[in-house]
Scaffold this motif. Structure first.
Motif, PDB file in Angstrom:
ATOM      1  N   TRP A 217      51.919  33.344  50.070  1.00 34.24           N
ATOM      2  CA  TRP A 217      51.487  34.435  49.198  1.00 34.24           C
ATOM      3  C   TRP A 217      50.486  33.951  48.147  1.00 34.24           C
ATOM      4  O   TRP A 217      49.519  34.637  47.848  1.00 34.24           O
ATOM      5  N   ARG A 218      50.708  32.779  47.595  1.00 27.66           N
ATOM      6  CA  ARG A 218      49.852  32.267  46.520  1.00 27.66           C
ATOM      7  C   ARG A 218      48.594  31.578  47.034  1.00 27.66           C
ATOM      8  O   ARG A 218      47.642  31.413  46.282  1.00 27.66           O
TER       9      ARG A 218
ATOM     10  N   ASP B 187      55.847  41.466  56.338  1.00 29.99           N
ATOM     11  CA  ASP B 187      54.927  41.500  55.212  1.00 29.99           C
ATOM     12  C   ASP B 187      53.504  41.248  55.723  1.00 29.99           C
ATOM     13  O   ASP B 187      53.216  40.211  56.314  1.00 29.99           O
TER      14      ASP B 187
ATOM     15  N   SER C 262      57.025  30.847  52.437  1.00 27.31           N
ATOM     16  CA  SER C 262      56.432  32.179  52.287  1.00 27.31           C
ATOM     17  C   SER C 262      55.820  32.356  50.905  1.00 27.31           C
ATOM     18  O   SER C 262      54.744  32.953  50.759  1.00 27.31           O
ATOM     19  N   ARG C 263      56.486  31.819  49.902  1.00 23.12           N
ATOM     20  CA  ARG C 263      55.960  31.937  48.536  1.00 23.12           C
ATOM     21  C   ARG C 263      54.643  31.162  48.404  1.00 23.12           C
ATOM     22  O   ARG C 263      53.731  31.600  47.708  1.00 23.12           O
TER      23      ARG C 263
ATOM     24  N   TRP D 135      61.997  45.186  55.016  1.00 20.80           N
ATOM     25  CA  TRP D 135      61.117  44.448  54.113  1.00 20.80           C
ATOM     26  C   TRP D 135      61.650  44.502  52.674  1.00 20.80           C
ATOM     27  O   TRP D 135      61.668  43.492  51.969  1.00 20.80           O
TER      28      TRP D 135
ATOM     29  N   VAL E 259      50.681  40.538  54.232  1.00 21.58           N
ATOM     30  CA  VAL E 259      49.971  39.383  53.679  1.00 21.58           C
ATOM     31  C   VAL E 259      50.439  38.087  54.349  1.00 21.58           C
ATOM     32  O   VAL E 259      49.626  37.218  54.679  1.00 21.58           O
ATOM     33  N   ILE E 260      51.739  37.963  54.563  1.00 22.46           N
ATOM     34  CA  ILE E 260      52.268  36.772  55.228  1.00 22.46           C
ATOM     35  C   ILE E 260      51.646  36.640  56.617  1.00 22.46           C
ATOM     36  O   ILE E 260      51.200  35.548  57.025  1.00 22.46           O
TER      37      ILE E 260
ATOM     38  N   LYS F 244      47.858  35.701  56.352  1.00 25.80           N
ATOM     39  CA  LYS F 244      47.645  34.316  55.917  1.00 25.80           C
ATOM     40  C   LYS F 244      47.972  33.344  57.050  1.00 25.80           C
ATOM     41  O   LYS F 244      47.270  32.347  57.253  1.00 25.80           O
TER      42      LYS F 244
END
Length: 205
Positions: free
Chosen positions: A198-199, A155, A194-195, A135, A157-158, A161
């Motif tokens: 995250w947002r 990750d 992925s970005r 990671w 959070v990934i 989500k």
């Protein structure tokens, strides 16, 4: 265009349409006297399992241990564990920090050198460093080396989500397999996808 490609996934398209564009902002200046990869690995170790605020404070105190504010590898390996702990580092993290420095003294870690390696080759190259896991290297690939097609499935959070967005019910290996299948559609722009994840702020969160 990357966004056109990613928008072929209609669920991801909804996320993109409702989420501000994730601008890329590197934390490390292009200073030839400072190795961005080396610094990023040190900072990632400091930040493990503590808050961003605490990590920033400890890392700044750690940098203050060095005359010019930069932990040159030969200076870092010469520090005693007591000195490193005085900055707020745990004993284990102090060992990990020196492991990064020892690796840097024996192996090239410059952007120029790593740019010749594939993503997976960079992962395997840096994994022998104590305290550095997959990671950590994937974050480095995404945010320091600016690699466009990294999918950090480890990750949390990934994963959370994606489970929420795609209504997934699988667990364990079956979940990992399904996540990889979904992300295959995003190639060669999995970093940007992925970005966005995250947002993304799901409704009700």
């Amino acid at each position: 265009m990357p966004l056109d490609h990613l928008s072929r996934d209609l669920i991801l398209k909804q996320i993109i349409d409702s989420t501000p564009f994730p601008k890329i902002a590197f934390d490390y200046e292009d200073d030839p006297a400072k190795n961005r990869v080396y610094l990023a690995l040190l900072e990632s170790i400091v930040s493990q399992q503590i808050s961003v605020k605490a990590a920033d404070s400890i890392f700044n105190r750690f940098l203050g241990l060095f005359p010019d504010g930069y932990p040159h590898p030969e200076q870092l390996v010469a520090k005693s564990l007591e000195e490193l702990r005085s900055a707020g580092l745990s004993g284990q993290k102090s060992v990990y920090m020196q492991s990064v420095a020892e690796f840097a003294l024996k192996n090239p870690m410059t952007n120029a050198y790593l740019s010749e390696l594939t993503d997976e080759e960079v992962v395997q190259y840096l994994l022998p460093i104590k305290g550095v896991g997959r990671w950590t290297v994937e974050m480095l690939l995404m945010f320091v080396l600016d690699r466009p097609d990294v999918f950090p499935i480890d990750d949390l959070v990934i994963r959370q989500k994606m489970v929420k967005a795609y209504g997934l019910t699988e667990t364990g290996r079956a979940l990992y397999k399904r996540l990889h299948e979904i992300a295959e559609l995003w190639r060669p722009h999995r970093t940007l996808a992925s970005r966005y994840l995250w947002r993304w702020k799901p409704e009700g969160s």
